[in-house]
Design a protein around this motif. Structure first.
Motif, PDB file in Angstrom:
ATOM      1  N   VAL A   1      13.687 -40.969  32.401  1.00  0.00           N
ATOM      2  CA  VAL A   1      14.749 -41.955  32.177  1.00  0.00           C
ATOM      3  C   VAL A   1      16.044 -41.557  32.883  1.00  0.00           C
ATOM      4  O   VAL A   1      16.712 -42.395  33.502  1.00  0.00           O
ATOM      5  CB  VAL A   1      15.006 -42.127  30.669  1.00  0.00           C
ATOM      6  N   GLY A   2      16.396 -40.294  32.803  1.00  0.00           N
ATOM      7  CA  GLY A   2      17.723 -39.876  33.261  1.00  0.00           C
ATOM      8  C   GLY A   2      17.822 -39.344  34.658  1.00  0.00           C
ATOM      9  O   GLY A   2      18.915 -39.313  35.227  1.00  0.00           O
ATOM     10  N   ASP A   3      16.694 -38.922  35.243  1.00  0.00           N
ATOM     11  CA  ASP A   3      16.754 -38.363  36.598  1.00  0.00           C
ATOM     12  C   ASP A   3      16.530 -39.461  37.620  1.00  0.00           C
ATOM     13  O   ASP A   3      15.432 -39.629  38.148  1.00  0.00           O
ATOM     14  CB  ASP A   3      15.711 -37.251  36.759  1.00  0.00           C
ATOM     15  N   LYS A   4      17.570 -40.190  37.910  1.00  0.00           N
ATOM     16  CA  LYS A   4      17.487 -41.295  38.857  1.00  0.00           C
ATOM     17  C   LYS A   4      17.877 -40.813  40.251  1.00  0.00           C
ATOM     18  O   LYS A   4      18.730 -39.948  40.395  1.00  0.00           O
ATOM     19  CB  LYS A   4      18.394 -42.438  38.417  1.00  0.00           C
TER      20      LYS A   4
ATOM     21  N   LEU B   1      24.182 -33.315  33.078  1.00  0.00           N
ATOM     22  CA  LEU B   1      23.294 -33.237  31.915  1.00  0.00           C
ATOM     23  C   LEU B   1      22.583 -34.561  31.652  1.00  0.00           C
ATOM     24  O   LEU B   1      23.130 -35.634  31.912  1.00  0.00           O
ATOM     25  CB  LEU B   1      24.081 -32.809  30.673  1.00  0.00           C
ATOM     26  N   ILE B   2      21.382 -34.452  31.109  1.00  0.00           N
ATOM     27  CA  ILE B   2      20.584 -35.609  30.700  1.00  0.00           C
ATOM     28  C   ILE B   2      20.314 -35.485  29.203  1.00  0.00           C
ATOM     29  O   ILE B   2      19.838 -34.445  28.742  1.00  0.00           O
ATOM     30  CB  ILE B   2      19.248 -35.659  31.463  1.00  0.00           C
ATOM     31  N   PRO B   3      20.616 -36.511  28.401  1.00  0.00           N
ATOM     32  CA  PRO B   3      20.385 -36.420  26.945  1.00  0.00           C
ATOM     33  C   PRO B   3      18.900 -36.411  26.602  1.00  0.00           C
ATOM     34  O   PRO B   3      18.069 -37.022  27.279  1.00  0.00           O
ATOM     35  CB  PRO B   3      21.079 -37.670  26.404  1.00  0.00           C
ATOM     36  N   VAL B   4      18.572 -35.699  25.527  1.00  0.00           N
ATOM     37  CA  VAL B   4      17.190 -35.586  25.048  1.00  0.00           C
ATOM     38  C   VAL B   4      17.159 -35.931  23.573  1.00  0.00           C
ATOM     39  O   VAL B   4      17.982 -35.447  22.792  1.00  0.00           O
ATOM     40  CB  VAL B   4      16.645 -34.146  25.252  1.00  0.00           C
ATOM     41  N   GLU B   5      16.215 -36.768  23.177  1.00  0.00           N
ATOM     42  CA  GLU B   5      16.005 -37.107  21.769  1.00  0.00           C
ATOM     43  C   GLU B   5      14.546 -37.509  21.612  1.00  0.00           C
ATOM     44  O   GLU B   5      14.103 -38.522  22.183  1.00  0.00           O
ATOM     45  CB  GLU B   5      16.917 -38.245  21.337  1.00  0.00           C
TER      46      GLU B   5
ATOM     47  N   ALA C   1       6.036 -30.851  21.721  1.00  0.00           N
ATOM     48  CA  ALA C   1       7.266 -31.588  21.428  1.00  0.00           C
ATOM     49  C   ALA C   1       8.323 -31.346  22.497  1.00  0.00           C
ATOM     50  O   ALA C   1       8.966 -32.293  22.985  1.00  0.00           O
ATOM     51  CB  ALA C   1       7.796 -31.187  20.053  1.00  0.00           C
ATOM     52  N   VAL C   2       8.502 -30.099  22.877  1.00  0.00           N
ATOM     53  CA  VAL C   2       9.497 -29.795  23.919  1.00  0.00           C
ATOM     54  C   VAL C   2       9.076 -30.387  25.255  1.00  0.00           C
ATOM     55  O   VAL C   2       9.891 -30.982  25.978  1.00  0.00           O
ATOM     56  CB  VAL C   2       9.699 -28.268  24.033  1.00  0.00           C
ATOM     57  N   TYR C   3       7.801 -30.250  25.593  1.00  0.00           N
ATOM     58  CA  TYR C   3       7.317 -30.749  26.882  1.00  0.00           C
ATOM     59  C   TYR C   3       7.524 -32.261  27.007  1.00  0.00           C
ATOM     60  O   TYR C   3       8.091 -32.749  27.993  1.00  0.00           O
ATOM     61  CB  TYR C   3       5.842 -30.405  27.048  1.00  0.00           C
ATOM     62  N   HIS C   4       7.072 -32.994  26.012  1.00  0.00           N
ATOM     63  CA  HIS C   4       7.174 -34.454  26.097  1.00  0.00           C
ATOM     64  C   HIS C   4       8.629 -34.916  25.965  1.00  0.00           C
ATOM     65  O   HIS C   4       9.009 -35.926  26.561  1.00  0.00           O
ATOM     66  CB  HIS C   4       6.298 -35.094  25.016  1.00  0.00           C
ATOM     67  N   ALA C   5       9.422 -34.195  25.202  1.00  0.00           N
ATOM     68  CA  ALA C   5      10.836 -34.558  25.089  1.00  0.00           C
ATOM     69  C   ALA C   5      11.533 -34.425  26.435  1.00  0.00           C
ATOM     70  O   ALA C   5      12.280 -35.322  26.869  1.00  0.00           O
ATOM     71  CB  ALA C   5      11.524 -33.671  24.051  1.00  0.00           C
ATOM     72  N   VAL C   6      11.307 -33.314  27.114  1.00  0.00           N
ATOM     73  CA  VAL C   6      11.941 -33.088  28.420  1.00  0.00           C
ATOM     74  C   VAL C   6      11.386 -34.039  29.465  1.00  0.00           C
ATOM     75  O   VAL C   6      12.133 -34.604  30.270  1.00  0.00           O
ATOM     76  CB  VAL C   6      11.743 -31.620  28.852  1.00  0.00           C
ATOM     77  N   LYS C   7      10.071 -34.245  29.442  1.00  0.00           N
ATOM     78  CA  LYS C   7       9.447 -35.135  30.430  1.00  0.00           C
ATOM     79  C   LYS C   7       9.962 -36.566  30.270  1.00  0.00           C
ATOM     80  O   LYS C   7      10.276 -37.245  31.270  1.00  0.00           O
ATOM     81  CB  LYS C   7       7.933 -35.106  30.254  1.00  0.00           C
ATOM     82  N   SER C   8      10.085 -37.014  29.049  1.00  0.00           N
ATOM     83  CA  SER C   8      10.588 -38.362  28.802  1.00  0.00           C
ATOM     84  C   SER C   8      12.039 -38.495  29.253  1.00  0.00           C
ATOM     85  O   SER C   8      12.434 -39.509  29.841  1.00  0.00           O
ATOM     86  CB  SER C   8      10.464 -38.700  27.314  1.00  0.00           C
ATOM     87  N   ALA C   9      12.838 -37.458  28.978  1.00  0.00           N
ATOM     88  CA  ALA C   9      14.246 -37.504  29.387  1.00  0.00           C
ATOM     89  C   ALA C   9      14.375 -37.527  30.901  1.00  0.00           C
ATOM     90  O   ALA C   9      15.228 -38.234  31.445  1.00  0.00           O
ATOM     91  CB  ALA C   9      14.992 -36.301  28.802  1.00  0.00           C
ATOM     92  N   LEU C  10      13.525 -36.779  31.596  1.00  0.00           N
ATOM     93  CA  LEU C  10      13.571 -36.770  33.059  1.00  0.00           C
ATOM     94  C   LEU C  10      13.186 -38.132  33.629  1.00  0.00           C
ATOM     95  O   LEU C  10      13.786 -38.604  34.603  1.00  0.00           O
ATOM     96  CB  LEU C  10      12.635 -35.697  33.613  1.00  0.00           C
TER      97      LEU C  10
END
Length: 639
Positions: free
Chosen positions: A328-331, A221-225, A317-326
């Motif tokens: 940062v978190g999808d390394k 899992l990758i956190p989203v905020e 909001a959902v699109y940018h939230a998920v895109k930002s989380a990816l």
């Protein structure tokens, strides 16, 4: 025209109850939502026999005052809506005042409740909508509701209920969603006396996810905020590598309510576009918080569908939230080597232990050349037999292969054994560069249809191009042809498909309805070559898998489970056939895969020997014919 009559109260309540109470899970959903609205910090749900004979929901919320108990079971009685204006900004899970009235109309209900201000509690019994008992009772503050014998007075509804296991898993799915919607509440679920779920209620969403879906799901899992235009999106998304073949593990919650939202679903998948394979879907547990006045939740009886007054702010909001989380978190995965060499390194060939470029080049020249032999081995034992891994052949076939030259591809029996006795020169001659049609001498072999074939080549890594009979071109979709051959082989060998025992079982986490569907069809999976075991709490263990699908077993089980859960008709033959389709499609050579001329040649020959094979299992044509005269007419050679 028939006379119009006014229905009596009892019949009207039975009809109205059908809109709210469809099955035991509907009852549990309404009662748990009432407990959440009552401010409970702990909710316990217990069912027996799938909830048909017994359901109990206990909470430590505010309770119901004695004078309000009888009113609570009247239709359109609620403490959450007072005026028309309240409908414009509904912030509670319940608001219609129909749940308790509908439940008691089709079952026996017993209520135990006490507020913190009262010294004694209240016991209230109502059956079929008729009050029976109202008396003092000793109980803790909060509310306990027992529902027995659901649909006892409506046998027409009773006969539509599924098996107890299926109904129980539907209830479990409701509890899962409620637990994920409120991580600050401790949920406990008991099923036939056995505890199957306990969430900590510590307010940490990841801990609730761990309790519901287990370690395997939670580890990826990758956190989203994120907040945009007064729309807050928070929770977790799965890594692209944890994508699944269906959308069953996409969980969206709007202001604490589990919903199915196409807007949120599309924005999630758009954000993942380019990060996951086509045909795969991301997983998530996402909470969306926004002004209650900007959404209408009163559009569906189950309140699981909502309508946004403006969809674009939610989508963005959902699109940018998920895109930002990816971002940062999808390394990328980092491959690490241990600086300490183990004892196993002593047996590694010297050419693999070289370090400099010069040493590596010298070692590569000295290394044994096994690529060509390995490819031919794989081709002869796997591709021709419709398998993606070597299979052990019977004694007769092994004797036939041993009589062939060592480095030549060996024909593997497929279909009718009488039609499979071909000479090894068939596929060799088919790939020769000679422009003349391939014809054997009459004394050695009579001319057959496949001997008039000439391999021209392959287009787009997908279509085999052949010249047939000197007057037409034959185009073959290699994936469709190979898929149909594997499918026919699976049908013939149903129940006897070669399996491979796994050294370590593969756990597969499923949504509860999919989990129930798999348990109901374990025999079908066995016929398709899968050895599955129930691990409990929505998890299936893969103990063995078809040799065709060792590397893709988990994804195949997920996709099959999704199909079985969605297929409402219980037609066993159709379901079994679909399993064979799925295995065959996954095991067949794919469009774009590199294939040698010998592989293409043999596939064409086997297809020519089986003229009845014209379509793939999905109904797409396997081959098309282009006449020479039509081609020459296009070039103006003939009129």
């Amino acid at each position: 025209m028939a006379k119009i009559n006014v229905l009596d109260k009892h019949v009207a309540e039975l009809i109205a109850a059908g809109e709210v109470v469809e099955r035991p899970s509907s009852v549990i959903k309404e009662l748990v939502e009432n407990a959440v609205d009552a401010g409970a910090s702990a909710v316990t749900v217990e069912i027996k026999n799938g909830g048909v004979t017994f359901m109990r929901v206990t909470d430590n919320g505010c309770g119901i005052a004695r004078e309000d108990v009888s009113n609570a079971f009247l239709r359109h009685a609620t403490s959450k809506v007072f005026s028309q204006n309240d409908l414009e900004h509904i912030g509670t899970l319940g608001f219609r005042g129909e749940a308790l009235a509908s439940i008691c109309a089709v079952s026996h209900v017993e209520l135990l409740t006490r507020t913190k201000e009262e010294l004694a509690g209240t016991r209230y019994v109502i059956s079929g909508g008729e009050k029976e008992v109202c008396e003092d009772a000793g109980c803790a503050s909060g509310t306990t509701i027992l529902v027995r014998d659901l649909f006892y007075n409506t046998p027409a509804r009773m006969k539509f209920l599924k098996k107890d296991v299926t109904e129980g898993n539907a209830v479990a799915s409701i509890i899962d969603h409620e637990a994920l919607s409120r991580p600050d509440i401790s949920f406990r679920f008991l099923r036939d006396g056995k505890e199957t779920l306990q969430t900590p209620g510590d307010g940490k969403l990841k801990n609730s996810i761990y309790a519901v879906y287990g370690r395997e799901f939670t580890s990826g899992l990758i956190p989203v905020e994120y907040t945009l235009d007064r729309v807050r999106v928070w929770g977790f998304i799965g890594k692209p590598t944890a994508s699944r073949p269906n959308r069953s593990m996409q969980n969206f919650f709007l202001n604490g309510r589990y919903v199915r939202s196409k807007t949120a679903m599309v924005s999630l998948e758009q954000a993942f576009k380019g990060s996951i394979m086509v045909g795969k879907f991301p997983t998530c547990v996402l909470h969306i918080e926004m002004d209650c006045s900007a959404v209408d939740v009163n559009v569906h009886p189950s309140k699981m569908e909502v309508r946004f007054y403006q969809e674009k702010p939610v989508f963005d909001a959902v699109y940018h939230a998920v895109k930002s989380a990816l971002n940062v978190g999808d390394k990328p995965n980092v491959l690490k080597f241990s600086p300490v060499q183990s004892a196993a390194s002593q047996i590694i060939p010297p050419y693999q232990q070289t370090r400099t470029v010069e040493q590596l080049q010298i070692a590569q020249k000295a290394a044994p050349t096994i690529l060509q032999d390995s490819k031919q081995n794989f081709y002869s034992q796997a591709f021709l037999d419709g398998n993606r891994a070597p299979l052990q052949k019977d004694a007769q076939e092994s004797a036939l292969q041993s009589s062939l030259p060592e480095n030549e591809p060996k024909p593997i029996s497929f279909g009718n054994p009488q039609e499979e006795k071909i000479k090894e020169t068939d596929s060799q001659n088919l790939v020769e560069e000679s422009p003349a049609p391939l014809v054997q001498k009459e004394k050695e072999q009579p001319q057959s249809p496949q001997q008039t074939l000439k391999l021209v080549g392959e287009a787009f890594g997908t279509y085999i191009i052949l010249e047939r009979g000197g007057d037409e071109l034959l185009l073959i979709d290699k994936h469709a042809a190979h898929e149909r051959m594997i499918y026919e082989k699976l049908r013939r060998e149903a129940g006897d498909i070669p399996q491979q025992m796994l050294l370590q079982p593969i756990p597969v986490v499923l949504e509860k309805n999919e989990y129930a569907a798999v348990l109901d069809h374990l025999d079908m999976f066995e016929k398709a070559g899968f050895g599955l075991e129930d691990f409990g709490t929505g998890t299936i263990l893969i103990r063995s898998a078809p040799i065709l699908l060792i590397e893709d077993a988990a994804s195949a089980v997920m996709e099959m489970a999704g199909y079985l859960a969605q297929n409402k008709t219980d037609i066993s033959t159709e379901k079994q056939d679909w399993l064979y389709h799925n295995v065959a499609c996954r095991a067949a050579v794919k469009a774009g895969d590199e294939s040698s001329p010998m592989e293409l040649a043999d596939l064409a020959l086997r297809l020519e020997r089986n003229p009845d094979i014209r379509y793939c299992p999905h109904g797409r044509p396997i081959s098309i014919v282009l006449k020479r005269k039509d081609l020459e007419r296009q070039f103006g050679r003939i009129q």
